[in-house]
Design a protein around this motif. Structure first.
Motif, PDB file in Angstrom:
ATOM      1  N   THR A   2      16.025 -10.827  -7.608  1.00  0.00           N
ATOM      2  CA  THR A   2      15.885 -10.353  -5.830  1.00  0.00           C
ATOM      3  C   THR A   2      17.065 -11.474  -4.787  1.00  0.00           C
ATOM      4  O   THR A   2      17.430 -12.947  -5.631  1.00  0.00           O
ATOM      5  N   THR A   9       8.104 -11.656   3.266  1.00  0.00           N
ATOM      6  CA  THR A   9       7.867  -9.916   3.561  1.00  0.00           C
ATOM      7  C   THR A   9       6.898 -10.470   5.324  1.00  0.00           C
ATOM      8  O   THR A   9       6.539 -11.470   5.399  1.00  0.00           O
ATOM      9  N   LEU A  23      10.792  -6.950   4.601  1.00  0.00           N
ATOM     10  CA  LEU A  23      11.543  -8.512   4.601  1.00  0.00           C
ATOM     11  C   LEU A  23      12.254  -8.724   5.752  1.00  0.00           C
ATOM     12  O   LEU A  23      12.724  -8.200   6.221  1.00  0.00           O
ATOM     13  N   TRP A  65      12.511  -2.295   2.961  1.00  0.00           N
ATOM     14  CA  TRP A  65      10.838  -2.540   2.717  1.00  0.00           C
ATOM     15  C   TRP A  65      10.510  -3.234   1.280  1.00  0.00           C
ATOM     16  O   TRP A  65      11.090  -2.982   0.850  1.00  0.00           O
ATOM     17  N   ALA A  66       9.255  -3.992   1.171  1.00  0.00           N
ATOM     18  CA  ALA A  66       8.593  -4.660   0.263  1.00  0.00           C
ATOM     19  C   ALA A  66       8.111  -5.542   0.299  1.00  0.00           C
ATOM     20  O   ALA A  66       6.900  -5.413   1.361  1.00  0.00           O
ATOM     21  N   THR A  68       4.491  -7.448  -1.075  1.00  0.00           N
ATOM     22  CA  THR A  68       3.730  -9.298  -1.029  1.00  0.00           C
ATOM     23  C   THR A  68       4.525  -9.559  -2.159  1.00  0.00           C
ATOM     24  O   THR A  68       4.989 -10.596  -2.460  1.00  0.00           O
ATOM     25  N   HIS A  70       7.158  -8.604  -4.000  1.00  0.00           N
ATOM     26  CA  HIS A  70       8.254  -8.299  -4.277  1.00  0.00           C
ATOM     27  C   HIS A  70       9.768  -9.279  -5.477  1.00  0.00           C
ATOM     28  O   HIS A  70      10.765  -8.134  -6.567  1.00  0.00           O
ATOM     29  N   ARG A  71       9.099 -10.958  -5.489  1.00  0.00           N
ATOM     30  CA  ARG A  71       9.835 -10.813  -6.005  1.00  0.00           C
ATOM     31  C   ARG A  71       8.973 -10.992  -8.064  1.00  0.00           C
ATOM     32  O   ARG A  71      10.216 -11.920  -8.460  1.00  0.00           O
ATOM     33  N   ALA A  73       9.054  -8.570  -9.127  1.00  0.00           N
ATOM     34  CA  ALA A  73       9.737  -6.592  -9.302  1.00  0.00           C
ATOM     35  C   ALA A  73      10.700  -7.210 -10.799  1.00  0.00           C
ATOM     36  O   ALA A  73      12.124  -8.467 -10.657  1.00  0.00           O
TER      37      ALA A  73
END
Length: 89
Positions: A2, A9, A23, A65-66, A68, A70-71, A73
């Protein structure tokens, strides 16, 4: 991996007029407080701006769009992701 520039977010209506988690970027910071509740009209009004910014690679003006998490992933084939989520790995 990322982008470290995007560490937060937020729930925003800035892009579409409908609440969604994204984000935090320049567009959200500037327009979230004044965005009308106007889906789908606002979605269509911001469409050309979003397409132009996407084509230019400008992440300051597009919806990112992400969730909470997302990190967390991973970069992996979709089949591996589904297998992992299904508990088969």
């Amino acid at each position: 991996m990322t982008d470290p520039a995007f560490d937060t977010t937020v729930i925003t209506r800035a892009f579409t007029g409908r609440p969604a988690r994204a984000l935090r970027n320049h567009f959200v910071e500037r327009y979230d407080r004044v965005a009308p509740v106007g889906y789908p009209a606002l979605h269509h009004l911001t469409g050309r701006l979003r397409r132009a910014a996407t084509a230019a690679g400008d992440t300051r003006l597009i919806h990112l769009w992400a969730g909470t998490g997302h990190r967390h992933a991973r970069t992996e084939p979709a089949a591996r992701t589904f297998a992992r989520l299904a508990g088969r790995l």
